[in-house]
Scaffold this motif. Structure first.
Motif, short mmCIF file in Angstrom:
data_model
loop_
_atom_site.label_atom_id
_atom_site.label_comp_id
_atom_site.label_asym_id
_atom_site.label_seq_id
_atom_site.Cartn_x
_atom_site.Cartn_y
_atom_site.Cartn_z
N VAL A 135 -1.53 4.80 -7.64
CA VAL A 135 -2.60 4.09 -8.35
C VAL A 135 -2.24 2.64 -8.63
N PRO A 136 -1.11 2.32 -9.30
CA PRO A 136 -0.81 0.91 -9.56
C PRO A 136 -0.50 0.11 -8.30
N VAL A 137 0.18 0.73 -7.33
CA VAL A 137 0.52 0.00 -6.11
C VAL A 137 -0.74 -0.41 -5.36
N CYS A 138 -1.66 0.53 -5.19
CA CYS A 138 -2.91 0.21 -4.49
C CYS A 138 -3.78 -0.74 -5.31
N TRP A 139 -3.76 -0.60 -6.63
CA TRP A 139 -4.56 -1.47 -7.48
C TRP A 139 -4.10 -2.92 -7.37
N VAL A 140 -2.78 -3.15 -7.49
CA VAL A 140 -2.25 -4.50 -7.39
C VAL A 140 -2.48 -5.08 -6.00
N ALA A 141 -2.30 -4.26 -4.97
CA ALA A 141 -2.52 -4.73 -3.60
C ALA A 141 -3.98 -5.14 -3.40
N ASN A 142 -4.90 -4.36 -3.93
CA ASN A 142 -6.32 -4.69 -3.80
C ASN A 142 -6.65 -5.99 -4.53
N THR A 143 -6.05 -6.18 -5.70
CA THR A 143 -6.29 -7.42 -6.45
C THR A 143 -5.75 -8.63 -5.70
N ILE A 144 -4.57 -8.50 -5.11
CA ILE A 144 -3.98 -9.62 -4.36
C ILE A 144 -4.85 -9.97 -3.15
N ILE A 145 -5.29 -8.96 -2.44
CA ILE A 145 -6.11 -9.22 -1.25
C ILE A 145 -7.46 -9.82 -1.64
N SER A 146 -8.05 -9.33 -2.72
CA SER A 146 -9.34 -9.88 -3.17
C SER A 146 -9.21 -11.34 -3.58
N ASP A 147 -8.16 -11.67 -4.34
CA ASP A 147 -7.95 -13.06 -4.75
C ASP A 147 -7.60 -13.96 -3.57
N PHE A 148 -6.92 -13.40 -2.57
CA PHE A 148 -6.53 -14.22 -1.42
C PHE A 148 -7.74 -14.70 -0.63
N TYR A 149 -8.75 -13.84 -0.51
CA TYR A 149 -9.95 -14.22 0.25
C TYR A 149 -11.07 -14.73 -0.64
N ASN A 150 -10.79 -14.90 -1.93
CA ASN A 150 -11.79 -15.44 -2.84
C ASN A 150 -11.74 -16.97 -2.82
N PRO A 151 -12.79 -17.64 -2.41
CA PRO A 151 -12.73 -19.11 -2.31
C PRO A 151 -12.69 -19.81 -3.66
N THR A 152 -13.07 -19.11 -4.72
CA THR A 152 -13.06 -19.74 -6.04
C THR A 152 -11.68 -19.77 -6.69
N VAL A 153 -10.74 -19.01 -6.15
CA VAL A 153 -9.39 -18.98 -6.70
C VAL A 153 -8.60 -20.15 -6.14
N ASN A 154 -7.86 -20.83 -7.02
CA ASN A 154 -7.04 -21.96 -6.60
C ASN A 154 -5.97 -21.53 -5.62
N VAL A 155 -5.67 -22.38 -4.65
CA VAL A 155 -4.69 -22.04 -3.61
C VAL A 155 -3.32 -21.80 -4.22
N ALA A 156 -2.96 -22.55 -5.24
CA ALA A 156 -1.65 -22.39 -5.87
C ALA A 156 -1.51 -21.06 -6.60
N GLN A 157 -2.63 -20.43 -6.95
CA GLN A 157 -2.60 -19.16 -7.66
C GLN A 157 -2.72 -17.95 -6.74
N LYS A 158 -2.92 -18.19 -5.46
CA LYS A 158 -3.03 -17.07 -4.53
C LYS A 158 -1.66 -16.50 -4.22
N ARG A 159 -1.61 -15.19 -4.07
CA ARG A 159 -0.35 -14.50 -3.82
C ARG A 159 -0.48 -13.60 -2.60
N GLU A 160 0.67 -13.17 -2.12
CA GLU A 160 0.74 -12.22 -1.01
C GLU A 160 1.42 -10.94 -1.47
N LEU A 161 1.30 -9.90 -0.63
CA LEU A 161 1.91 -8.61 -0.97
C LEU A 161 3.43 -8.73 -0.93
N GLY A 162 4.08 -8.27 -2.00
CA GLY A 162 5.53 -8.32 -2.07
C GLY A 162 6.19 -7.08 -1.52
N GLU A 163 7.51 -7.15 -1.40
CA GLU A 163 8.26 -6.01 -0.85
C GLU A 163 8.17 -4.78 -1.73
N ALA A 164 7.98 -4.97 -3.04
CA ALA A 164 7.91 -3.83 -3.94
C ALA A 164 6.71 -2.94 -3.63
#
Length: 224
Positions: A135-164
């Motif tokens: 549940v938390p792993v998929c939730w965080v991954a979904n949030t990261i992917i959604s923010d990555f493709y969201n044009p309203t989010v600042n580029v400096a605040q965008k993240r990628e999936l980590g090794e964890a």
């Protein structure tokens, strides 16, 4: 022989999943800074975890700081902290219960049927811990992917999936596989036990029937 091998395989997978769950809970590489568009500062990497965030510069120096407050975390990381702690506790309990239920374990004087119930409990705990970790792993991954493709989010605040996150998926798969193995082992043992009990009952019924016929023949001969 096959049952013992299945138990050992399930316990090994459960141990790997438990260790991975502990590692994922403490790792800071849940969110990693993304180097896209104008964000070309490649000598500095930002890691965000459940307990701390770290800054690594040029693969040489790394500084980490524990979060000052739980409220400083995003909602998904706040929930992930509690769920991962629960998953760690459940996986540890499942591993301990699995050891107690092993055939080679003689620390507790219990019948084979009781050990079967212990194995089933361990399997259910492994499956529950794997589901809780997903549940938390998929939730965080979904949030990261959604923010990555969201044009309203600042580029400096965008993240990628980590090794964890990748390690979390692997650990959850190991926990689920271990739980499935233990539950299948209990099911096979239950069928074997039911077949083993049914055969002697049938044999005893036939023997009683033959014994009655013999007594009747003896009684007629004695009467004559």
């Amino acid at each position: 022989m096959v049952g013992g091998a299945l138990q050992i395989a399930g316990l090994l997978l459960g141990g790997i999943g438990m260790t991975g769950t502990f590692a994922v809970t403490g790792m800071p590489q849940w969110r990693v800074s993304a180097f896209i568009e104008n964000n070309i500062i490649v000598f500095e990497t930002i890691w965000e975890g459940l307990w701390m965030h770290c800054i690594r510069q040029a693969n040489i120096r790394m500084q980490c700081k524990v979060y000052d407050s739980v409220l400083a975390l995003s909602p998904d990381l706040q929930a992930s902290r509690g769920l991962m702690c629960a998953g760690s506790v459940l996986s540890f309990l499942a591993f301990v219960v699995g050891i107690i239920g092993m055939k080679c374990t003689r620390c507790v004087r219990t019948s084979w049927q009781a050990k079967g119930y212990i194995i089933l409990t361990a399997g259910l705990l492994f499956i529950l811990s794997g589901a809780v970790e997903l549940v938390p792993v998929c939730w965080v991954a979904n949030t990261i992917i959604s923010d990555f493709y969201n044009p309203t989010v600042n580029v400096a605040q965008k993240r990628e999936l980590g090794e964890a996150l990748y390690l979390g998926w692997a650990a959850a798969f190991c926990l689920l596989a271990a739980g499935a193995i233990f539950c299948c082992f209990y099911r096979c043992c239950e069928k074997t036990t039911s077949y083993g009990y049914s055969a002697p009952t049938h044999y005893s019924t036939n023997s009683q029937h033959l014994h009655r016929k013999t007594e009747r023949s003896y009684s007629k001969s004695q009467y004559v």
